[in-house]
Design a protein around this motif. Structure first.
Motif, PDB file in Angstrom:
ATOM      1  N   ARG A   1      29.130   3.693  39.731  1.00 51.31           N
ATOM      2  CA  ARG A   1      30.347   3.124  39.138  1.00 51.31           C
ATOM      3  C   ARG A   1      30.078   1.804  38.411  1.00 51.31           C
ATOM      4  N   LEU A   2      28.824   1.369  38.436  1.00 46.54           N
ATOM      5  CA  LEU A   2      28.455   0.144  37.712  1.00 46.54           C
ATOM      6  C   LEU A   2      27.660   0.505  36.466  1.00 46.54           C
ATOM      7  N   VAL A   3      27.916  -0.225  35.379  1.00 42.00           N
ATOM      8  CA  VAL A   3      27.071  -0.164  34.189  1.00 42.00           C
ATOM      9  C   VAL A   3      26.714  -1.609  33.827  1.00 42.00           C
ATOM     10  N   ALA A   4      25.704  -1.749  32.968  1.00 39.33           N
ATOM     11  CA  ALA A   4      25.179  -3.089  32.674  1.00 39.33           C
ATOM     12  C   ALA A   4      25.265  -3.400  31.184  1.00 39.33           C
ATOM     13  N   THR A   5      25.179  -4.700  30.895  1.00 43.36           N
ATOM     14  CA  THR A   5      24.957  -5.133  29.514  1.00 43.36           C
ATOM     15  C   THR A   5      23.660  -5.944  29.499  1.00 43.36           C
ATOM     16  N   ALA A   6      23.142  -6.183  28.306  1.00 44.31           N
ATOM     17  CA  ALA A   6      21.937  -7.006  28.186  1.00 44.31           C
ATOM     18  C   ALA A   6      22.025  -7.837  26.917  1.00 44.31           C
ATOM     19  N   GLY A   7      21.714  -9.123  27.066  1.00 47.06           N
ATOM     20  CA  GLY A   7      21.751 -10.000  25.904  1.00 47.06           C
ATOM     21  C   GLY A   7      21.379 -11.406  26.302  1.00 47.06           C
ATOM     22  N   ILE A   8      21.529 -12.309  25.350  1.00 48.22           N
ATOM     23  CA  ILE A   8      21.235 -13.718  25.623  1.00 48.22           C
ATOM     24  C   ILE A   8      22.453 -14.553  25.234  1.00 48.22           C
ATOM     25  N   HIS A   9      22.964 -15.270  26.229  1.00 55.50           N
ATOM     26  CA  HIS A   9      24.173 -16.082  26.081  1.00 55.50           C
ATOM     27  C   HIS A   9      23.937 -17.198  25.060  1.00 55.50           C
ATOM     28  N   PRO A  10      24.987 -17.596  24.321  1.00 50.43           N
ATOM     29  CA  PRO A  10      24.804 -18.707  23.368  1.00 50.43           C
ATOM     30  C   PRO A  10      24.270 -19.984  24.020  1.00 50.43           C
ATOM     31  N   HIS A  11      24.587 -20.213  25.297  1.00 47.65           N
ATOM     32  CA  HIS A  11      24.036 -21.392  25.978  1.00 47.65           C
ATOM     33  C   HIS A  11      22.508 -21.367  25.988  1.00 47.65           C
ATOM     34  N   ASP A  12      21.923 -20.157  26.072  1.00 52.36           N
ATOM     35  CA  ASP A  12      20.464 -20.006  26.169  1.00 52.36           C
ATOM     36  C   ASP A  12      19.845 -19.543  24.857  1.00 52.36           C
ATOM     37  N   ALA A  13      20.592 -19.681  23.761  1.00 48.57           N
ATOM     38  CA  ALA A  13      20.125 -19.138  22.482  1.00 48.57           C
ATOM     39  C   ALA A  13      18.786 -19.741  22.051  1.00 48.57           C
ATOM     40  N   ARG A  14      18.488 -20.926  22.527  1.00 48.98           N
ATOM     41  CA  ARG A  14      17.195 -21.551  22.179  1.00 48.98           C
ATOM     42  C   ARG A  14      16.027 -20.701  22.681  1.00 48.98           C
ATOM     43  N   ASP A  15      16.287 -19.842  23.671  1.00 48.59           N
ATOM     44  CA  ASP A  15      15.221 -18.984  24.207  1.00 48.59           C
ATOM     45  C   ASP A  15      14.975 -17.734  23.353  1.00 48.59           C
ATOM     46  N   TRP A  16      15.829 -17.487  22.374  1.00 47.98           N
ATOM     47  CA  TRP A  16      15.679 -16.266  21.582  1.00 47.98           C
ATOM     48  C   TRP A  16      14.376 -16.312  20.778  1.00 47.98           C
ATOM     49  N   SER A  17      13.623 -15.196  20.795  1.00 48.17           N
ATOM     50  CA  SER A  17      12.368 -15.133  20.038  1.00 48.17           C
ATOM     51  C   SER A  17      12.111 -13.681  19.675  1.00 48.17           C
ATOM     52  N   ALA A  18      11.003 -13.460  18.974  1.00 45.26           N
ATOM     53  CA  ALA A  18      10.646 -12.085  18.598  1.00 45.26           C
ATOM     54  C   ALA A  18      10.487 -11.218  19.845  1.00 45.26           C
ATOM     55  N   SER A  19       9.996 -11.804  20.924  1.00 44.96           N
ATOM     56  CA  SER A  19       9.817 -10.989  22.122  1.00 44.96           C
ATOM     57  C   SER A  19      11.166 -10.654  22.778  1.00 44.96           C
ATOM     58  N   SER A  20      12.195 -11.496  22.541  1.00 48.34           N
ATOM     59  CA  SER A  20      13.534 -11.147  23.058  1.00 48.34           C
ATOM     60  C   SER A  20      14.026  -9.864  22.408  1.00 48.34           C
ATOM     61  N   GLU A  21      13.718  -9.744  21.119  1.00 47.66           N
ATOM     62  CA  GLU A  21      14.155  -8.560  20.385  1.00 47.66           C
ATOM     63  C   GLU A  21      13.515  -7.304  20.972  1.00 47.66           C
ATOM     64  N   THR A  22      12.223  -7.374  21.217  1.00 47.51           N
ATOM     65  CA  THR A  22      11.513  -6.233  21.819  1.00 47.51           C
ATOM     66  C   THR A  22      12.101  -5.916  23.193  1.00 47.51           C
ATOM     67  N   TRP A  23      12.323  -6.976  23.954  1.00 45.88           N
ATOM     68  CA  TRP A  23      12.889  -6.804  25.291  1.00 45.88           C
ATOM     69  C   TRP A  23      14.262  -6.122  25.234  1.00 45.88           C
ATOM     70  N   LEU A  24      15.137  -6.630  24.352  1.00 46.31           N
ATOM     71  CA  LEU A  24      16.503  -6.100  24.283  1.00 46.31           C
ATOM     72  C   LEU A  24      16.502  -4.641  23.825  1.00 46.31           C
ATOM     73  N   ARG A  25      15.700  -4.332  22.843  1.00 43.63           N
ATOM     74  CA  ARG A  25      15.622  -2.931  22.385  1.00 43.63           C
ATOM     75  C   ARG A  25      15.143  -2.022  23.516  1.00 43.63           C
ATOM     76  N   GLY A  26      14.230  -2.533  24.311  1.00 41.27           N
ATOM     77  CA  GLY A  26      13.739  -1.762  25.452  1.00 41.27           C
ATOM     78  C   GLY A  26      14.847  -1.515  26.475  1.00 41.27           C
ATOM     79  N   MET A  27      15.603  -2.558  26.784  1.00 43.71           N
ATOM     80  CA  MET A  27      16.717  -2.422  27.738  1.00 43.71           C
ATOM     81  C   MET A  27      17.720  -1.379  27.253  1.00 43.71           C
ATOM     82  N   LEU A  28      17.990  -1.391  25.944  1.00 47.65           N
ATOM     83  CA  LEU A  28      19.033  -0.519  25.393  1.00 47.65           C
ATOM     84  C   LEU A  28      18.612   0.948  25.363  1.00 47.65           C
TER      85      LEU A  28
END
Ligand SMILES: [Zn+2]
Length: 255
Positions: free
Chosen positions: A55-82
């Protein structure tokens, strides 16, 4: 059909008694909870929770508070999660010019990149907007293929209307029960087929639980308040928002 479309159940605030929190949710009649993964660590925990409870589903992303952490590897990570069908949305992402925990250019870049990934993967995006209405509206308008959920809506009517033009969804939290809530107009102007319910737990517990840790069972108070503003029965409000949640997050009825 009662669905909490936004709860940070992977937050350490639930560590001591997460199972009891979930038991109370199911006992309160919830059929689903969308667990927000607002950072890589939280998203991975959210997915783990979704794997352990259908009954649980998830989301994945990076909050605007942590946007400084966004990088090319975040993109790979997020695509993998999805790639996992239990990860039903990107986010939360957006812009927060109230706290400015990350520099604005970094917030814009992380937001734009996550919208592009959402467009590629056909997932909706959970949007956090604070004191950045015009810019959020403009950026969303540049990504017409993406369906957005304006989460814990407390922005201005300008952002609401700009979002509704693009058929985005509007999710209301426990804030609608607060004494200082001034946006009944937003509740009334959102078409019934775009309306969603959320707690945003562990934050923003609705009255009569204000000040306590929030939890999915409390979403019933949000439903009651929205039904009163709309002049419809609570049952109808729950049915329509449940259908909307299933639609936007592609929740299969078989779960
Ligand atoms: Zn949130």
């Amino acid at each position: 059909m009662l669905i909490d479309t936004h709860c940070h159940l992977a937050d350490p605030a639930y560590e001591p008694d997460r199972q009891q929190v979930l038991d109370r949710a199911w006992a309160a009649g919830l059929s689903r909870v969308v667990v927000i993964g607002e950072s890589p660590t939280r998203a991975e925990s959210a997915l783990e929770l979704a794997r352990s409870e259908p009954r649980l589903v998830a989301t994945a992303g990076i909050h605007p508070h942590d946007a400084r952490d966004w990088s090319a590897s975040s993109e790979t990570w997020l695509r993998g999660m999805l790639r996992d069908p239990r990860v039903v949305a990107v986010g939360e992402t957006g812009l927060d010019f109230h706290y400015d925990h990350s520099p604005r250019p970094a917030q814009r870049q992380a937001f734009e990149s996550q919208l592009a990934i959402a467009a590629d993967t056909g997932r909706p995006v959970v949007i956090h907007a604070r004191e950045a209405d015009e810019e959020v509206a403009a950026i969303l308008a540049n990504h017409p293929a993406v369906t957005a959920i304006l989460h814990s809506f407390s922005s201005g009517m300008g952002l609401l209307r700009a979002g509704l033009v693009h058929r985005h969804y509007v999710s209301f939290s426990g804030m609608v029960t607060f004494k200082n809530w001034r946006l009944d107009e937003a509740i009334r102007e959102t078409p019934l087929d775009r309306l969603l319910l959320e707690t945003d737990g562990p934050y923003l517990a609705p009255v009569p639980h204000r000040g306590q840790r929030n939890e999915p069972a409390f979403v019933a108070h949000v439903a009651a308040r929205l039904a009163a503003v709309r002049g419809i029965s609570v049952d109808e409000l729950i049915a329509v928002t449940g259908r909307n949640a299933k639609q936007v997050f592609s929740l299969l009825t078989s779960h």
